[in-house]
Enzyme design. Structure first.
Site, PDB file in Angstrom:
ATOM      1  CB  SER A   8      -0.907   0.020   1.225  1.00 58.40           C
ATOM      2  OG  SER A   8      -1.474   1.306   1.358  1.00 58.40           O
ATOM      3  CG  HIS A  31      -3.945  -1.654  -1.453  1.00 60.54           C
ATOM      4  ND1 HIS A  31      -5.028  -2.449  -1.749  1.00 60.54           N
ATOM      5  CD2 HIS A  31      -4.338  -0.860  -0.427  1.00 60.54           C
ATOM      6  CE1 HIS A  31      -6.029  -2.156  -0.928  1.00 60.54           C
ATOM      7  NE2 HIS A  31      -5.635  -1.185  -0.115  1.00 60.54           N
ATOM      8  CG  ASP A  33      -5.225   2.321   1.032  1.00 61.39           C
ATOM      9  OD1 ASP A  33      -6.123   1.465   0.903  1.00 61.39           O
ATOM     10  OD2 ASP A  33      -4.111   2.068   1.527  1.00 61.39           O
ATOM     11  CG  MET A  35      -8.599   6.795   2.690  1.00 61.79           C
ATOM     12  SD  MET A  35      -7.826   6.820   4.318  1.00 61.79           S
ATOM     13  CE  MET A  35      -6.828   5.307   4.222  1.00 61.79           C
ATOM     14  CG  MET A 135     -11.606  -3.249   5.350  1.00 64.08           C
ATOM     15  SD  MET A 135     -10.099  -2.741   4.494  1.00 64.08           S
ATOM     16  CE  MET A 135      -9.225  -1.832   5.770  1.00 64.08           C
ATOM     17  CG  ASP A 173      -6.093  -3.049   3.316  1.00 67.37           C
ATOM     18  OD1 ASP A 173      -5.003  -2.746   3.830  1.00 67.37           O
ATOM     19  OD2 ASP A 173      -6.788  -2.241   2.662  1.00 67.37           O
TER      20      ASP A 173
HETATM   21  C1  DX5 Z   1      -6.343   1.271   5.787  1.00 71.63           C
HETATM   22  C2  DX5 Z   1      -5.920   1.015   4.367  1.00 71.63           C
HETATM   23  C3  DX5 Z   1      -4.770   0.089   4.262  1.00 71.63           C
HETATM   24  C4  DX5 Z   1      -3.488   0.610   4.868  1.00 71.63           C
HETATM   25  C5  DX5 Z   1      -2.737  -0.562   5.413  1.00 71.63           C
HETATM   26  O1  DX5 Z   1      -7.582   1.918   5.803  1.00 71.63           O
HETATM   27  O2  DX5 Z   1      -6.985   0.456   3.623  1.00 71.63           O
HETATM   28  O3  DX5 Z   1      -4.560  -0.297   2.908  1.00 71.63           O
HETATM   29  O4  DX5 Z   1      -2.679   1.280   3.950  1.00 71.63           O
HETATM   30  O5  DX5 Z   1      -1.629  -0.091   6.130  1.00 71.63           O
HETATM   31  P1  DX5 Z   1      -0.822  -1.025   7.135  1.00 71.63           P
HETATM   32  O6  DX5 Z   1      -0.303  -2.188   6.366  1.00 71.63           O
HETATM   33  O7  DX5 Z   1       0.240  -0.123   7.644  1.00 71.63           O
HETATM   34  O8  DX5 Z   1      -1.804  -1.465   8.204  1.00 71.63           O
HETATM   35 ZN    ZN Z   2      -6.518  -0.426   1.648  1.00 72.67          ZN
END
Ligand code: DX5
Ligand code: ZN
Length: 221
Positions: A8, A31, A33, A35, A135, A173
């Site tokens: 990610s 990946h 993300d 938001m 998740m 994830d």
């Molecule tokens: C969280 C994201 C993840 C995040 C994971 O809401 O969807 O993809 O980047 O980060 P780590 O691996 O640091 O938990």
């Molecule tokens: Zn994610």
């Protein structure tokens, strides 16, 4: 089926995405993300950024939309060339129609479930999706701890996928590290997102270590 490691870029250096992408070129997918500060209490980036990442990335994009109204916005990410587009079950008005639209554009369609969302209502719909994202933290932030309490849901999902002979990727994830990836692999995951675990050290080394650890915990079916 081989395990996939998807770093990610939420944990990457935001001022140097092209360099960071090249540091993870041995991974399967990157990946991304998204938001919107509505569906989750955090804000990252949107479609113009993804369009540019798509142009420079050595590996395909796995887009994770943590946004309201994905029915309206998700198709644009598929049109930008993302390999997979995953939206949240809790946010979609019509998950099946949206998945069909994404597939029609040529992307893999994914559905994501927050830790508190049950999988049962979606089991009958599995053929509509190419991947399901369980998740393992509350979405919104990197660097949180893996929630082992989500593993029964992953086992229910992997049992249903296997029983029906489906080729649905099962993704986890959040909080995925060398210490937790084996737990998720044992429960049936085959696609692993890792942010801080990859970018904290040498990314190529961490990717190899995560992959080897997942492989060692994968059941032969
Ligand atoms: C969280 C994201 C993840 C995040 C994971 O809401 O969807 O993809 O980047 O980060 P780590 O691996 O640091 O938990
Ligand atoms: Zn994610």
């Amino acid at each position: 089926m081989p395990n996939r490691i998807n770093p990610s870029i939420l944990a990457a250096d935001f001022a140097n995405f092209e360099t960071e992408l090249n540091r993870i070129s041995t991974a399967d997918l990157v990946h991304v993300d998204i938001m919107d500060n509505h569906f989750v209490p955090n804000l990252t980036f949107g479609l113009p950024m993804v369009q540019r990442l798509q142009e420079v990335s050595p590996i395909p994009l796995d887009v994770h939309l943590m946004i309201d109204d994905p029915d309206r916005w998700a198709p644009g990410y598929a049109e930008a060339g993302a390999f997979s587009v995953t939206f949240h079950a809790e946010a979609a008005a019509d998950a099946v129609a949206l998945a069909r639209t994404l597939r029609g554009i040529g992307a893999r369609a994914g559905i994501a479930l927050k830790p508190g969302t049950a999988i049962e209502p979606y089991l009958e719909l599995l053929p509509e999706f190419d991947q399901v994202l369980i998740m393992t933290v509350e979405p919104g932030f990197g660097g949180q701890s893996f929630m082992e309490s989500t593993m029964p849901k992953l086992r229910t999902l992997s049992g249903a996928v296997e029983a029906r002979g489906l080729d649905v990727w099962m993704q986890v994830d959040g909080g995925v590290t060398v210490d937790t990836i084996g737990i998720a692999a044992e429960a049936g995951a085959n696609t692993f997102v890792a942010g801080s675990a990859v970018f904290r050290g040498d990314p190529a080394e961490q990717i190899a270590l995560l992959r080897a650890t997942a492989d060692a915990h994968t059941h032969a079916h």
